[in-house]
Design an enzyme around this catalytic site. Structure first.
Site, PDB file in Angstrom:
ATOM      1  N   CYS A   1      25.747  -2.203  -7.651  1.00  0.00           N
ATOM      2  CA  CYS A   1      25.457  -2.857  -6.368  1.00  0.00           C
ATOM      3  C   CYS A   1      26.406  -4.029  -6.138  1.00  0.00           C
ATOM      4  CB  CYS A   1      24.013  -3.294  -6.246  1.00  0.00           C
ATOM      5  SG  CYS A   1      23.572  -3.564  -4.487  1.00  0.00           S
TER       6      CYS A   1
ATOM      7  N   ASP B 185      16.951  -9.063  -7.681  1.00  0.00           N
ATOM      8  CA  ASP B 185      16.226  -9.431  -6.455  1.00  0.00           C
ATOM      9  C   ASP B 185      14.937 -10.152  -6.797  1.00  0.00           C
ATOM     10  OD1 ASP B 185      17.904  -6.857  -5.763  1.00  0.00           O
ATOM     11  OD2 ASP B 185      17.586  -7.991  -3.915  1.00  0.00           O
TER      12      ASP B 185
HETATM   13  P1  RI2 Z   1      22.927 -11.613  -5.218  1.00  0.00           P
HETATM   14  C1  RI2 Z   1      20.970  -7.020  -3.548  1.00  0.00           C
HETATM   15  O1  RI2 Z   1      20.016  -6.435  -2.727  1.00  0.00           O
HETATM   16  C2  RI2 Z   1      21.283  -6.187  -4.772  1.00  0.00           C
HETATM   17  O2  RI2 Z   1      20.162  -5.522  -5.313  1.00  0.00           O
HETATM   18  C3  RI2 Z   1      21.832  -7.251  -5.684  1.00  0.00           C
HETATM   19  O3  RI2 Z   1      21.892  -6.853  -7.027  1.00  0.00           O
HETATM   20  C4  RI2 Z   1      20.823  -8.366  -5.438  1.00  0.00           C
HETATM   21  O4  RI2 Z   1      20.556  -8.307  -4.035  1.00  0.00           O
HETATM   22  C5  RI2 Z   1      21.223  -9.741  -5.848  1.00  0.00           C
HETATM   23  O5  RI2 Z   1      22.340 -10.154  -5.129  1.00  0.00           O
HETATM   24  P2  RI2 Z   1      20.352  -5.774  -1.269  1.00  0.00           P
HETATM   25  O6  RI2 Z   1      20.210  -6.924  -0.265  1.00  0.00           O
HETATM   26  O7  RI2 Z   1      21.888 -12.582  -4.744  1.00  0.00           O
HETATM   27  O8  RI2 Z   1      21.720  -5.176  -1.290  1.00  0.00           O
HETATM   28  O9  RI2 Z   1      23.325 -11.868  -6.633  1.00  0.00           O
HETATM   29  O10 RI2 Z   1      19.267  -4.756  -1.053  1.00  0.00           O
HETATM   30  O11 RI2 Z   1      24.115 -11.566  -4.280  1.00  0.00           O
END
Ligand code: RI2
Length: 320
Positions: free
Chosen positions: A125, A194
Site C-alpha cells: 500500500c 490504520d
Molecule cells: P499513512 C492507508 O489507508 C493504507 O492502509 C496505509 O497503510 C495506511 O493508510 C497508513 O498510511 P487508505 O487510506 O498514515 O489507503 O502511514 O485506505 O500514510
C-alpha cells in the site's frame, strides 16, 4: 462548506492515508471554528460537534481520524465562553497538525536505523510513515532496494512507486499475489497502519495479513510504522475495530457484475494482522514490540477507560 467538502474527499479517497485524513479533519475543524456563523458558546459547541461527527463518519476503520477529532475537540464542552471554545479548537488543531508532522520525522529516523546497508524492503500500500523510514535510510547513504505491491483495487502502489522513483530508490513493482514468489529476496517488510488495537494487532490495507504471514513463515522481519494516534483507545474497553467494506464496483465494473446474478463482489478495505506476525512497531515515542500497545494507549492517548468510567458514572456507558 469546507467540512462537507473535506468529508466528501475523505469518503471518495481523494484524501487518503490514515495520517493525511487525520490532518485533513483537524484542518477542517480549524477552518470551521473560524468560519461558522455561530457566535455564542452553545451554538458554537453544537456546530463543531456536528462537524466532528460528519468527519468521523467518513471512514470507520482509520482510528487516526477519530483520535484527531477527539484531540481537537477536547475541552470544548468545558469552555466557559465562545472565545475560549473557538481559540481552543484552533490552537489544538494547529498543534495536532504540527505534532503529526514531527511524529513522521521521528518515525523516519527511528525506522531507518532498522534498515541495513544492502537491504531489500517490501512495502504494501502507500504509507507515508513507512515510506519515510525507507527514504530516510536511502538519504543517509544506505544502498537499498524496494519491492512495492500494486494494491488492488485502488492501486495505491502507483503512488508508492512514484514517490520511491522520485527519491531515486531502485524499486520493483509487483502484483499483490507475487509476494510469496519474491519473499526470499526480501530482508525486511515495512508497512503502515490504520489502527492498532490494545493486543498489538495491526489493522492495515487488505493483504497486509497475507504479506506478514508469508514474511513470518520465511523468517523475514515485519515492521510497522505508525504514529501514536493510530492506536485505538477504545479497544481497551472491548470495542472492536470496524473493517470498512467499500463498493464492489471498485473491484469489478458494474456492467460485468450486473450480468453475473449469482456473484457478489466483496470489497473489505483492511485486514487484521495478529501481533505474532509483527516484530516491531515504530512510533514517534520509540520502537516497541506490539505487545506494548497498551502502554502507548495509556500513556500517550489516555482516554478510553477514563471516558468509559465517566459515562458509566453518569449512567450512559455500555456497562449500564
Ligand atoms: P499513512 C492507508 O489507508 C493504507 O492502509 C496505509 O497503510 C495506511 O493508510 C497508513 O498510511 P487508505 O487510506 O498514515 O489507503 O502511514 O485506505 O500514510
Amino acid at each position: 462548506m469546507f467540512v462537507t467538502e473535506t468529508a466528501e474527499k475523505i469518503k471518495s479517497m481523494e484524501i487518503r492515508g490514515a495520517g493525511r485524513i487525520a490532518r485533513a479533519a483537524a484542518e477542517a475543524l480549524r477552518h470551521h471554528a473560524l468560519e461558522t456563523p455561530a457566535r455564542d458558546l452553545i451554538s458554537f459547541q453544537r456546530e463543531v460537534g456536528r462537524a466532528a461527527q460528519t468527519l468521523v463518519a467518513t471512514r470507520p476503520t482509520a482510528v487516526s481520524l477519530s483520535n484527531a477529532v477527539h484531540i481537537v475537540t477536547e475541552g470544548l464542552e468545558q469552555a466557559v465562553s465562545y472565545e475560549e471554545a473557538q481559540e481552543g479548537v484552533i490552537s489544538r488543531a494547529g498543534q495536532f497538525i504540527r505534532s503529526s508532522h514531527e511524529a513522521l520525522g521521528k518515525i523516519a529516523m527511528f525506522g531507518a536505523r532498522h534498515i541495513r546497508d544492502g537491504d531489500t524492503i517490501l512495502t504494501h500500500c502507500n504509507s507515508e510513515a513507512a515510506l519515510g523510514c525507507i527514504i530516510e535510510a536511502h538519504r543517509s547513504g544506505k544502498e537499498i532496494e524496494v519491492f512495492a505491491t500494486e494494491v488492488r483495487p485502488r492501486n495505491q502502489g502507483l503512488i508508492t512507486i512514484r514517490t520511491l522513483n522520485d527519491a531515486g530508490i531502485k524499486t520493483n513493482f509487483i502484483v499483490d499475489s507475487a509476494v510469496r514468489s519474491f519473499i526470499h529476496e526480501i530482508d525486511l517488510v515495512f508497512v503502515g497502519a490504520d489502527a492498532i488495537t490494545v493486543n498489538g494487532a495491526v489493522v492495515n490495507k487488505i493483504g497486509t495479513a497475507q504479506v506478514a504471514h508469508t514474511a513470518t513463515e520465511a523468517r523475514v522481519n515485519v515492521l510497522v510504522a505508525a504514529e501514536t494516534y493510530k492506536f485505538a483507545p477504545r479497544t481497551i474497553i472491548g470495542e472492536i475495530i470496524r473493517i470498512e467494506e467499500r463498493d464492489g464496483s471498485e473491484v469489478l465494473a458494474d456492467e460485468i457484475s450486473r450480468a453475473l446474478t449469482h456473484v457478489t463482489v466483496r470489497n473489505p478495505v483492511f485486514d487484521v494482522t495478529p501481533s505474532e506476525f509483527i516484530d516491531l512497531i515504530v512510533t514517534e515515542a520509540g520502537v516497541i514490540p506490539p505487545q506494548m500497545a497498551y502502554i502507548i494507549i495509556k500513556d500517550y492517548l489516555g482516554w478510553g477507560i477514563e471516558e468509559f468510567n465517566k459515562n458509566f458514572e453518569t449512567g450512559t456507558g455500555n456497562g449500564e
